[in-house]
Write an enzyme that holds these catalytic residues in place. Structure first.
Site, PDB file in Angstrom:
ATOM      1  N   TYR A   1       0.817  -1.215   0.000  1.00 19.87           N
ATOM      2  CA  TYR A   1       0.000   0.000   0.000  1.00 19.87           C
ATOM      3  C   TYR A   1       0.856   1.272   0.000  1.00 19.87           C
ATOM      4  O   TYR A   1       0.754   2.112  -0.904  1.00 19.87           O
ATOM      5  CB  TYR A   1      -0.940  -0.052   1.204  1.00 19.87           C
ATOM      6  CG  TYR A   1      -1.655   1.235   1.530  1.00 19.87           C
ATOM      7  CD1 TYR A   1      -2.364   1.929   0.556  1.00 19.87           C
ATOM      8  CD2 TYR A   1      -1.619   1.741   2.826  1.00 19.87           C
ATOM      9  CE1 TYR A   1      -3.030   3.105   0.868  1.00 19.87           C
ATOM     10  CE2 TYR A   1      -2.286   2.910   3.149  1.00 19.87           C
ATOM     11  CZ  TYR A   1      -2.982   3.594   2.172  1.00 19.87           C
ATOM     12  OH  TYR A   1      -3.635   4.757   2.495  1.00 19.87           O
TER      13      TYR A   1
ATOM     14  N   TYR B   1       5.191  -5.874  17.191  1.00 17.34           N
ATOM     15  CA  TYR B   1       5.255  -5.032  15.995  1.00 17.34           C
ATOM     16  C   TYR B   1       6.041  -3.751  16.278  1.00 17.34           C
ATOM     17  O   TYR B   1       7.033  -3.433  15.611  1.00 17.34           O
ATOM     18  CB  TYR B   1       3.833  -4.702  15.515  1.00 17.34           C
ATOM     19  CG  TYR B   1       3.812  -3.603  14.495  1.00 17.34           C
ATOM     20  CD1 TYR B   1       4.411  -3.770  13.252  1.00 17.34           C
ATOM     21  CD2 TYR B   1       3.224  -2.362  14.781  1.00 17.34           C
ATOM     22  CE1 TYR B   1       4.423  -2.731  12.316  1.00 17.34           C
ATOM     23  CE2 TYR B   1       3.230  -1.332  13.856  1.00 17.34           C
ATOM     24  CZ  TYR B   1       3.835  -1.523  12.627  1.00 17.34           C
ATOM     25  OH  TYR B   1       3.859  -0.505  11.713  1.00 17.34           O
TER      26      TYR B   1
ATOM     27  N   PHE C   1     -14.157  -1.504  18.386  1.00 14.93           N
ATOM     28  CA  PHE C   1     -13.393  -2.202  19.422  1.00 14.93           C
ATOM     29  C   PHE C   1     -13.267  -1.312  20.661  1.00 14.93           C
ATOM     30  O   PHE C   1     -12.266  -0.633  20.841  1.00 14.93           O
ATOM     31  CB  PHE C   1     -12.008  -2.569  18.905  1.00 14.93           C
ATOM     32  CG  PHE C   1     -11.997  -3.535  17.751  1.00 14.93           C
ATOM     33  CD1 PHE C   1     -12.973  -4.509  17.620  1.00 14.93           C
ATOM     34  CD2 PHE C   1     -10.979  -3.487  16.801  1.00 14.93           C
ATOM     35  CE1 PHE C   1     -12.953  -5.410  16.560  1.00 14.93           C
ATOM     36  CE2 PHE C   1     -10.944  -4.383  15.744  1.00 14.93           C
ATOM     37  CZ  PHE C   1     -11.939  -5.345  15.624  1.00 14.93           C
TER      38      PHE C   1
ATOM     39  N   ARG D   1      -9.837  -4.031  21.680  1.00 18.10           N
ATOM     40  CA  ARG D   1      -8.799  -4.856  21.052  1.00 18.10           C
ATOM     41  C   ARG D   1      -7.544  -4.703  21.914  1.00 18.10           C
ATOM     42  O   ARG D   1      -7.129  -3.566  22.189  1.00 18.10           O
ATOM     43  CB  ARG D   1      -8.545  -4.319  19.640  1.00 18.10           C
ATOM     44  CG  ARG D   1      -7.604  -5.137  18.802  1.00 18.10           C
ATOM     45  CD  ARG D   1      -7.540  -4.618  17.373  1.00 18.10           C
ATOM     46  NE  ARG D   1      -6.872  -3.314  17.254  1.00 18.10           N
ATOM     47  CZ  ARG D   1      -6.612  -2.699  16.104  1.00 18.10           C
ATOM     48  NH1 ARG D   1      -6.991  -3.247  14.961  1.00 18.10           N
ATOM     49  NH2 ARG D   1      -6.015  -1.527  16.073  1.00 18.10           N
TER      50      ARG D   1
ATOM     51  N   ASP E   1      -4.505  -1.483  22.271  1.00 17.20           N
ATOM     52  CA  ASP E   1      -4.889  -0.205  21.663  1.00 17.20           C
ATOM     53  C   ASP E   1      -4.795   0.944  22.669  1.00 17.20           C
ATOM     54  O   ASP E   1      -5.560   0.987  23.629  1.00 17.20           O
ATOM     55  CB  ASP E   1      -6.345  -0.268  21.172  1.00 17.20           C
ATOM     56  CG  ASP E   1      -6.447  -0.633  19.708  1.00 17.20           C
ATOM     57  OD1 ASP E   1      -5.444  -0.501  18.981  1.00 17.20           O
ATOM     58  OD2 ASP E   1      -7.548  -1.041  19.298  1.00 17.20           O
TER      59      ASP E   1
HETATM   60  N1  UDP Z   1     -10.883  -0.392  14.966  1.00 18.62           N
HETATM   61  C1  UDP Z   1     -12.189  -0.721  15.239  1.00 18.62           C
HETATM   62  N2  UDP Z   1     -12.771  -1.695  14.476  1.00 18.62           N
HETATM   63  C2  UDP Z   1     -12.129  -2.350  13.493  1.00 18.62           C
HETATM   64  C3  UDP Z   1     -10.782  -1.992  13.205  1.00 18.62           C
HETATM   65  C4  UDP Z   1     -10.175  -0.999  13.987  1.00 18.62           C
HETATM   66  O1  UDP Z   1     -12.820  -0.173  16.135  1.00 18.62           O
HETATM   67  O2  UDP Z   1     -12.718  -3.236  12.855  1.00 18.62           O
HETATM   68  C5  UDP Z   1     -10.233   0.677  15.755  1.00 18.62           C
HETATM   69  C6  UDP Z   1      -8.960   0.240  16.448  1.00 18.62           C
HETATM   70  O3  UDP Z   1      -9.238  -0.313  17.706  1.00 18.62           O
HETATM   71  C7  UDP Z   1      -8.185   1.578  16.527  1.00 18.62           C
HETATM   72  C8  UDP Z   1      -8.646   2.326  15.292  1.00 18.62           C
HETATM   73  O4  UDP Z   1      -9.855   1.689  14.863  1.00 18.62           O
HETATM   74  O5  UDP Z   1      -8.593   2.295  17.655  1.00 18.62           O
HETATM   75  C9  UDP Z   1      -7.655   2.283  14.150  1.00 18.62           C
HETATM   76  O6  UDP Z   1      -7.281   0.921  13.940  1.00 18.62           O
HETATM   77  P1  UDP Z   1      -6.398   0.446  12.731  1.00 18.62           P
HETATM   78  O7  UDP Z   1      -6.227  -1.053  12.858  1.00 18.62           O
HETATM   79  O8  UDP Z   1      -6.967   0.956  11.457  1.00 18.62           O
HETATM   80  O9  UDP Z   1      -5.002   1.184  12.936  1.00 18.62           O
HETATM   81  P2  UDP Z   1      -3.999   1.229  14.219  1.00 18.62           P
HETATM   82  O10 UDP Z   1      -4.407   2.420  15.033  1.00 18.62           O
HETATM   83  O11 UDP Z   1      -4.106  -0.063  14.952  1.00 18.62           O
HETATM   84  O12 UDP Z   1      -2.664   1.429  13.574  1.00 18.62           O
END
Ligand code: UDP
Length: 327
Positions: A11, A140, A207, A280, A283
């Site tokens: 990407y 990660y 989440f 999740r 987070d």
């Molecule tokens: N998130 C969510 N539902 C989903 C995927 C992500 O609520 O199906 C939330 C996740 O918990 C975070 C935000 O969206 O707070 C962004 O998540 P993403 O995985 O896109 O990026 P990250 O912040 O983990 O790099």
């Protein structure tokens, strides 16, 4: 400049490749297609190969007379990294060490590294400046930080100039909405919501709704892919005279998960089901960037800071690529 874009079929790498080409550079994409898409690479030299293969990487660097390397070929799933830490150390750290060793042998001394806000873990101060304590809370983030340290020590030898760019939430689609997110399986918020809006999934799950934020959902700093890539070009130029550059890349504005969902509703004109589920693991409640350093030192500015504009570009990509890239 002749730039090897390691992970150039992914990407961010594919957007970077297109931008390098537009700006008159000569990118060479180096990708093993384990995650990337051949269809995301157009009109540039493509080399199928693995950056963990020292000999082949070295040969490629020499064959194409590469002058700088941009590295986007990392595994990026936080949850998966918790389940498979060794895979993350292998791909993100060991293989990057091999890439750097091949560069050292080929005497290429410019390296732009795709790092992440995950190096900060759960920071006490928001927005985050680059000097905030690095305390990753998952493999990660830890593997990205390990590479930053490796680059730091290598730069101290005088044999490598590097830029570590710490991304907040990269999103949107570049090159007129033609280069977008196509992760399989998808785990990122914006593409998942768009899939729900397109009727390709039953619902979008939030989440966690009990975070200490205004609406209870996590807040993130969403940055358009082209703004992100622009900073790489500026950093690459600065590596002519600097050995060590570290910058946060974000807009500095936070949007909650609910705000992102509402914006997709507005842009798409579609309604869809939203499910509220548990948090999740791993987070942080709020992650926003203080990117003043990149603005001041690189002269960087963002052209697409509005979430609505970012989502419009992503919506365009998903509607024109309903099944993602064809190959
Ligand atoms: N998130 C969510 N539902 C989903 C995927 C992500 O609520 O199906 C939330 C996740 O918990 C975070 C935000 O969206 O707070 C962004 O998540 P993403 O995985 O896109 O990026 P990250 O912040 O983990 O790099």
């Amino acid at each position: 400049m002749r730039v090897l874009v390691c992970g150039g079929a992914g990407y961010i790498g594919s957007n970077m490749t297109a931008m390098l080409r537009r700006e008159g550079h000569e990118p060479v994409v180096f990708d093993n297609l384990s995650k990337g898409h051949r269809g995301a690479v157009k009109n540039v030299q493509f080399v199928l190969g693995d950056f963990g293969d020292f000999d082949f990487t070295f040969e490629t660097l020499q064959k194409y007379q590469i002058e700088a390397v941009m590295h986007f070929a990392a595994f990026i799933e936080v949850g998966e990294s918790v389940q498979q830490p060794l895979q993350y150390y292998e791909n993100n750290v060991s293989k990057t060490r091999t890439l750097l060793a091949a560069m050292e042998k080929a005497e290429i001394n410019k390296f732009v590294f795709s790092s992440t806000a995950a190096v900060y873990g759960m920071p006490d101060t928001i927005p985050i400046t680059e000097d905030v304590t690095k305390a990753p809370i998952n493999p990660y983030g830890e593997t990205k930080w390990a590479v930053e340290r490796m680059c730091h020590f290598l730069s101290q030898t005088g044999r490598m100039n590097y830029a570590a760019l710490r991304y907040f939430n990269a999103c949107g689609a570049g090159q007129g909405g033609t280069l977008g997110e196509d992760h399989r399986p998808e785990s990122h918020l914006i593409p998942l919501i768009i899939q729900a809006a397109m009727g390709k999934r039953d619902s979008i799950k939030i989440f966690g709704t009990d975070y200490p934020t205004e609406d209870g959902t996590c807040v993130r700093d969403y940055i358009h892919i082209e703004d992100l890539c622009k900073a790489h070009l500026l950093a690459l130029k600065k590596l002519d005279s600097e050995s060590e550059l570290v910058y946060n890349l974000g807009n500095g504005t936070g949007y909650s998960v609910r705000q992102v969902i509402d914006t997709v509703r507005k842009v798409s004109g579609k309604d869809f089901n939203v499910e509220e589920t548990d948090r999740r693991p791993g987070d942080p409640p709020v992650l926003t960037a203080d990117a003043a350093k990149a603005r001041n030192e690189l002269g960087w500015s963002t052209h697409f800071p509005e979430l609505e504009t970012i989502i419009e570009s992503a919506w365009e990509f998903h509607n024109t690529h309903p099944n993602g890239y064809e190959d």
